[in-house]
Motif scaffolding. Structure first.
Motif, short mmCIF file in Angstrom:
data_model
loop_
_atom_site.label_atom_id
_atom_site.label_comp_id
_atom_site.label_asym_id
_atom_site.label_seq_id
_atom_site.Cartn_x
_atom_site.Cartn_y
_atom_site.Cartn_z
N GLY A 117 0.82 -1.21 0.00
CA GLY A 117 0.00 0.00 0.00
C GLY A 117 0.85 1.26 0.00
N ALA A 118 1.93 1.25 0.77
CA ALA A 118 2.79 2.44 0.87
C ALA A 118 3.54 2.72 -0.43
CB ALA A 118 3.79 2.26 2.02
N THR A 119 3.90 1.66 -1.16
CA THR A 119 4.66 1.83 -2.40
C THR A 119 3.78 1.96 -3.64
OG1 THR A 119 4.89 -0.59 -2.59
CG2 THR A 119 6.68 0.62 -1.50
N THR A 120 2.47 1.76 -3.48
CA THR A 120 1.56 1.85 -4.63
C THR A 120 1.66 3.19 -5.35
OG1 THR A 120 -0.01 0.19 -3.82
CG2 THR A 120 -0.86 1.86 -5.32
N PRO A 121 1.70 4.33 -4.63
CA PRO A 121 1.78 5.63 -5.34
C PRO A 121 3.01 5.81 -6.22
CG PRO A 121 1.08 5.95 -3.07
CD PRO A 121 1.52 4.52 -3.18
N ILE A 122 4.06 5.02 -5.98
CA ILE A 122 5.25 5.13 -6.83
C ILE A 122 5.40 3.94 -7.77
CG2 ILE A 122 6.51 6.55 -5.16
CD1 ILE A 122 8.06 4.02 -4.34
N SER A 123 4.39 3.07 -7.80
CA SER A 123 4.44 1.89 -8.65
C SER A 123 4.12 2.25 -10.09
CB SER A 123 3.45 0.84 -8.15
OG SER A 123 2.12 1.27 -8.33
#
Length: 346
Positions: A152-158
């Motif tokens: 969830g935390a890395t989704t915005p930079i995926s």
């Protein structure tokens, strides 16, 4: 074919162990090759224009994404079966490698499959806290929750997240271009109203395009062809990609159920889908008789793989029309149909 093989060997060999071993081998080959190409800078790009993502040395990003999506819950099952304490947390490594590959592919399917697999596993493990086996699942529960938080935390930079907004920007730019090309009938429109129009959300057609990536346009074309076709062709199919001329080269919709329906016709499609219905209804009847399966990791992970395959086949395609993908769906479905319930009865 899978049902015949499993039925023939289930009394002489441990089908579950051999199947799990081979599925794990396949997932490791895919993830190691994928991550290896990322580290060496030799990975091929998933998209030719605008969007970002990588497909390793594999040919088709959509087919690779579907394969990984089906393998994700089956690889996660290894960790659920093997990990009983944090000292054996390394059994999560194959799933983590495959999840990284899935996310870096850049497709919505890849990211969604990782999240769904972890959510299903977390729900099962949390439910088991209220059983007498809670001490055996604490490590897995903590790891699955941590991985969910990290995802969830890395989704915005995926890549998938960035590609979604790239697609939205493309749709908005297209709308603005269309608006500029229209005759200016309301030149005296108030500035405030113009600003409000600029900030308006995408309409339903744009949302559909965002989800289906223009597949709805090919679907509309095939529906039009099908409506014009004689009754015989409606019954036995339009053939590969429907009718087309030299000016209009063959183009599949890339939504498997529609592609198969238009290609095979009403009769062919019913014959094709009948085995799926038999297997699906049989598994559902057995589940109704034994609802405790909902807390069985093996049943739920194989079921998740099947649900992912069906969902991808309906929305993104490249499952039933690609043998390299279908073989994993067939293995999962045949396992639930032939092996899983028989083992429990034994």
């Amino acid at each position: 074919g899978m049902i015949v093989i499993f039925s023939h060997y289930r009394s002489s060999v441990d089908v579950k162990r051999i199947l799990s071993k081979n599925l794990l081998t396949a997932s490791l080959i895919i993830s190691i090759v994928f991550i290896g190409t990322m580290l060496t800078g030799t990975a091929l790009e998933s998209y030719q224009y605008n969007k970002i993502g990588f497909k390793g040395w594999f040919y088709a990003a959509n087919e690779l994404g579907a394969t990984i999506a089906i393998l994700l819950p089956l690889t996660l099952l290894l960790a659920l079966d093997k990990v009983r304490s944090f000292s054996k947390a390394y059994y999560w490594i194959p799933f983590i490698l495959l999840a990284v590959s899935s996310i870096m592919l850049g497709t919505k399917v890849g990211l969604g499959a990782v999240i769904l697999s972890l959510v299903v596993a977390t729900v099962i493990l949390f439910a088991k806290l209220f059983t007498n086996k809670r001490s055996l699942i604490k490590a897995n529960l903590v790891i699955s929750i941590l991985l969910l938080i990290v995802t969830g935390a890395t989704t915005p930079i995926s890549p998938a997240y960035k590609n979604t907004y790239t697609h939205i920007d493309m749709l908005e730019a297209k709308k603005e271009k269309t608006e500029k090309e229209k005759p200016e009938k309301k030149e005296k429109e108030k500035p405030a109203k113009k600003k409000k129009q600029k900030e308006s959300n995408l309409d339903d057609k744009d949302i559909q395009n965002l989800i289906l990536s223009s597949r709805e346009q090919f679907l509309a074309h095939h529906k039009e062809e099908y409506a014009k076709a004689p009754i015989a062709r409606k019954m036995i199919g339009m053939g590969f990609s429907g009718d087309y001329t030299k000016q209009l080269p063959p183009k599949m919709i890339e939504m498997d159920f529609y592609d198969l329906f238009f290609s095979l016709g009403i009769i062919g499609f019913l014959l094709w889908v009948l085995p799926l219905l038999v297997v699906g209804l049989t598994v559902l009847v057995r589940l109704f008789k034994d609802p405790s399966q909902l807390l069985d990791e093996s049943f739920m992970m194989y079921s998740t793989a099947i649900v992912l395959a069906l969902g991808i086949a309906f929305v993104a395609g490249h499952v039933f029309t690609a043998p390299a993908v279908t073989i994993y769906f067939a293995a999962a479905a045949a396992y639930l149909f032939v092996i899983h319930f028989k083992q429990r009865q034994a």
